[in-house]
Design a protein around this motif. Structure first.
Motif, PDB file in Angstrom:
ATOM      1  N   TYR A  81       7.915  -4.849   1.320  1.00  0.00           N
ATOM      2  CA  TYR A  81       6.451  -4.100   1.804  1.00  0.00           C
ATOM      3  C   TYR A  81       6.097  -4.386   3.488  1.00  0.00           C
ATOM      4  O   TYR A  81       5.836  -3.489   3.981  1.00  0.00           O
ATOM      5  CB  TYR A  81       5.214  -4.625   0.908  1.00  0.00           C
ATOM      6  N   THR A  82       6.250  -5.763   3.781  1.00  0.00           N
ATOM      7  CA  THR A  82       5.720  -6.156   5.102  1.00  0.00           C
ATOM      8  C   THR A  82       6.900  -5.108   6.248  1.00  0.00           C
ATOM      9  O   THR A  82       6.354  -4.621   7.053  1.00  0.00           O
ATOM     10  CB  THR A  82       6.032  -7.456   5.441  1.00  0.00           C
ATOM     11  N   ILE A  83       8.118  -5.494   5.882  1.00  0.00           N
ATOM     12  CA  ILE A  83       9.051  -4.993   6.749  1.00  0.00           C
ATOM     13  C   ILE A  83       8.823  -3.360   7.000  1.00  0.00           C
ATOM     14  O   ILE A  83       8.915  -2.714   8.074  1.00  0.00           O
ATOM     15  CB  ILE A  83      10.522  -5.115   6.508  1.00  0.00           C
ATOM     16  N   GLU A  84       8.803  -2.599   5.661  1.00  0.00           N
ATOM     17  CA  GLU A  84       8.899  -1.198   5.631  1.00  0.00           C
ATOM     18  C   GLU A  84       7.526  -0.836   6.244  1.00  0.00           C
ATOM     19  O   GLU A  84       7.232   0.517   6.549  1.00  0.00           O
ATOM     20  CB  GLU A  84       9.006  -0.689   4.160  1.00  0.00           C
ATOM     21  N   GLU A  85       6.548  -1.306   6.020  1.00  0.00           N
ATOM     22  CA  GLU A  85       5.170  -0.965   6.692  1.00  0.00           C
ATOM     23  C   GLU A  85       5.428  -1.168   8.103  1.00  0.00           C
ATOM     24  O   GLU A  85       5.040   0.086   9.014  1.00  0.00           O
ATOM     25  CB  GLU A  85       3.989  -1.893   6.348  1.00  0.00           C
ATOM     26  N   ILE A  86       6.124  -2.076   8.669  1.00  0.00           N
ATOM     27  CA  ILE A  86       6.297  -2.137  10.154  1.00  0.00           C
ATOM     28  C   ILE A  86       7.073  -0.747  10.612  1.00  0.00           C
ATOM     29  O   ILE A  86       6.806  -0.084  11.623  1.00  0.00           O
ATOM     30  CB  ILE A  86       7.001  -3.320  10.670  1.00  0.00           C
ATOM     31  N   VAL A  87       8.166  -0.672   9.716  1.00  0.00           N
ATOM     32  CA  VAL A  87       9.238   0.398  10.107  1.00  0.00           C
ATOM     33  C   VAL A  87       8.385   1.710  10.036  1.00  0.00           C
ATOM     34  O   VAL A  87       8.446   2.640  10.702  1.00  0.00           O
ATOM     35  CB  VAL A  87      10.219   0.535   9.065  1.00  0.00           C
ATOM     36  N   ASN A  88       7.363   1.999   9.005  1.00  0.00           N
ATOM     37  CA  ASN A  88       6.624   3.317   8.791  1.00  0.00           C
ATOM     38  C   ASN A  88       6.007   3.383  10.313  1.00  0.00           C
ATOM     39  O   ASN A  88       5.996   4.643  10.772  1.00  0.00           O
ATOM     40  CB  ASN A  88       5.831   3.149   7.790  1.00  0.00           C
ATOM     41  N   GLY A  89       5.208   2.398  10.587  1.00  0.00           N
ATOM     42  CA  GLY A  89       4.570   2.397  11.812  1.00  0.00           C
ATOM     43  C   GLY A  89       5.456   2.813  13.115  1.00  0.00           C
ATOM     44  O   GLY A  89       5.059   3.576  13.899  1.00  0.00           O
ATOM     45  N   GLU A  90       6.590   2.225  13.128  1.00  0.00           N
ATOM     46  CA  GLU A  90       7.324   2.478  14.425  1.00  0.00           C
ATOM     47  C   GLU A  90       7.933   3.887  14.323  1.00  0.00           C
ATOM     48  O   GLU A  90       8.061   4.478  15.465  1.00  0.00           O
ATOM     49  CB  GLU A  90       8.670   1.532  14.124  1.00  0.00           C
ATOM     50  N   PHE A  91       8.355   4.453  13.183  1.00  0.00           N
ATOM     51  CA  PHE A  91       8.778   5.836  13.017  1.00  0.00           C
ATOM     52  C   PHE A  91       7.686   6.822  13.549  1.00  0.00           C
ATOM     53  O   PHE A  91       7.837   7.780  14.083  1.00  0.00           O
ATOM     54  CB  PHE A  91       9.374   6.395  11.621  1.00  0.00           C
ATOM     55  N   GLU A  92       6.461   6.571  13.260  1.00  0.00           N
ATOM     56  CA  GLU A  92       5.249   7.189  13.431  1.00  0.00           C
ATOM     57  C   GLU A  92       5.177   7.230  14.981  1.00  0.00           C
ATOM     58  O   GLU A  92       4.970   8.316  15.537  1.00  0.00           O
ATOM     59  CB  GLU A  92       3.893   6.503  12.913  1.00  0.00           C
TER      60      GLU A  92
ATOM     61  N   GLY B 150       8.020  -2.053  -2.765  1.00  0.00           N
ATOM     62  CA  GLY B 150       7.966  -3.522  -2.604  1.00  0.00           C
ATOM     63  C   GLY B 150       6.447  -4.115  -2.974  1.00  0.00           C
ATOM     64  O   GLY B 150       6.454  -5.130  -3.449  1.00  0.00           O
ATOM     65  N   LYS B 151       5.691  -3.285  -2.477  1.00  0.00           N
ATOM     66  CA  LYS B 151       4.027  -3.832  -2.860  1.00  0.00           C
ATOM     67  C   LYS B 151       4.019  -3.973  -4.467  1.00  0.00           C
ATOM     68  O   LYS B 151       3.390  -4.769  -4.775  1.00  0.00           O
ATOM     69  CB  LYS B 151       3.190  -2.635  -2.337  1.00  0.00           C
ATOM     70  N   GLU B 152       4.576  -3.055  -4.987  1.00  0.00           N
ATOM     71  CA  GLU B 152       4.774  -3.363  -6.530  1.00  0.00           C
ATOM     72  C   GLU B 152       5.279  -4.396  -7.005  1.00  0.00           C
ATOM     73  O   GLU B 152       4.882  -5.326  -7.908  1.00  0.00           O
ATOM     74  CB  GLU B 152       5.336  -1.938  -7.092  1.00  0.00           C
ATOM     75  N   LEU B 153       6.458  -4.768  -6.437  1.00  0.00           N
ATOM     76  CA  LEU B 153       7.280  -5.972  -6.837  1.00  0.00           C
ATOM     77  C   LEU B 153       6.423  -7.336  -6.336  1.00  0.00           C
ATOM     78  O   LEU B 153       6.579  -8.305  -7.004  1.00  0.00           O
ATOM     79  CB  LEU B 153       8.439  -6.094  -6.074  1.00  0.00           C
ATOM     80  N   ALA B 154       5.777  -7.447  -5.386  1.00  0.00           N
ATOM     81  CA  ALA B 154       4.999  -8.492  -5.017  1.00  0.00           C
ATOM     82  C   ALA B 154       3.784  -8.568  -5.845  1.00  0.00           C
ATOM     83  O   ALA B 154       3.395  -9.700  -5.978  1.00  0.00           O
ATOM     84  CB  ALA B 154       4.529  -8.142  -3.202  1.00  0.00           C
ATOM     85  N   GLY B 155       3.347  -7.705  -6.198  1.00  0.00           N
ATOM     86  CA  GLY B 155       1.971  -7.783  -7.304  1.00  0.00           C
ATOM     87  C   GLY B 155       0.922  -8.104  -6.346  1.00  0.00           C
ATOM     88  O   GLY B 155       0.809  -8.241  -5.218  1.00  0.00           O
TER      89      GLY B 155
END
Ligand SMILES: [Fe+2]
Ligand SMILES: [Fe+2]
Length: 168
Positions: A95-106, A136-141
């Motif tokens: 969740y954390t990494i992909e949120e950063i990645v999403n922002g970087e692609f933005e 990821g978010k779902e898995l983290a709970g």
């Protein structure tokens, strides 16, 4: 920053991400078999993303990051260690990494807006990253005790990879 450098950083970071999911997958094979196919699917996406950026660099006759294989290896180590902390750690990290990645692609989409063919490719990749983030978010709970710790490790890892990619 040149387009080539942007692409080079994205290529190296995608290789790192492929390493991370590969590492998670290694651990999942023994401990979390039910999640194996989901993790493997993400690994496959990241490999694909890396090769898209690699091809874009090739088309431009641009070099890759020096020692780009190290990103995969670094990601692999990171992925195994996080994996050993458990499924919720994998989820939090994802969740954390992909949120950063999403922002970087933005940000990349704004910088590269003059090149519509690259932007189309980035948008397609970004959709998969968003799926990774959500799973990821779902898995983290909702109440994972180590969320803050794993989040900090994941952020450090992601920004270190980006920093190294921009200097190599
Ligand atoms: Fe990716
Ligand atoms: Fe991803």
């Amino acid at each position: 920053m040149s387009i080539e450098k942007e692409l080079r950083i994205m290529h190296a970071c995608e290789l790192g991400a492929a390493g991370v999911y590969r590492g998670h997958k290694c651990v999942a094979r023994y401990f979390f078999r039910a999640n194996l196919s989901n993790l493997d699917n993400m690994r496959f996406h990241e490999k694909d993303h890396a090769s898209i950026f690699r091809n874009l660099l090739k088309e431009r006759d641009a070099r890759l990051c020096f020692a780009h294989q190290l990103f995969f290896i670094g990601g692999l180590f990171y992925g195994v260690i996080i994996g050993l902390l458990g499924l919720k750690a994998i989820g939090t990290s994802t969740y954390t990494i992909e949120e950063i990645v999403n922002g970087e692609f933005e940000l990349a989409l704004i910088k590269l807006e003059s090149d519509s063919s690259i932007c189309t490719k980035i948008r397609a990749i970004q959709l998969e990253e968003q799926q990774h983030r959500d799973s990821g978010k779902e898995l983290a709970g909702n109440n994972y005790a180590l969320f803050g710790v794993v989040e900090r490790i994941a952020k450090t890892g992601a920004y270190t990879a980006k920093y190294l990619a921009s200097s190599l």
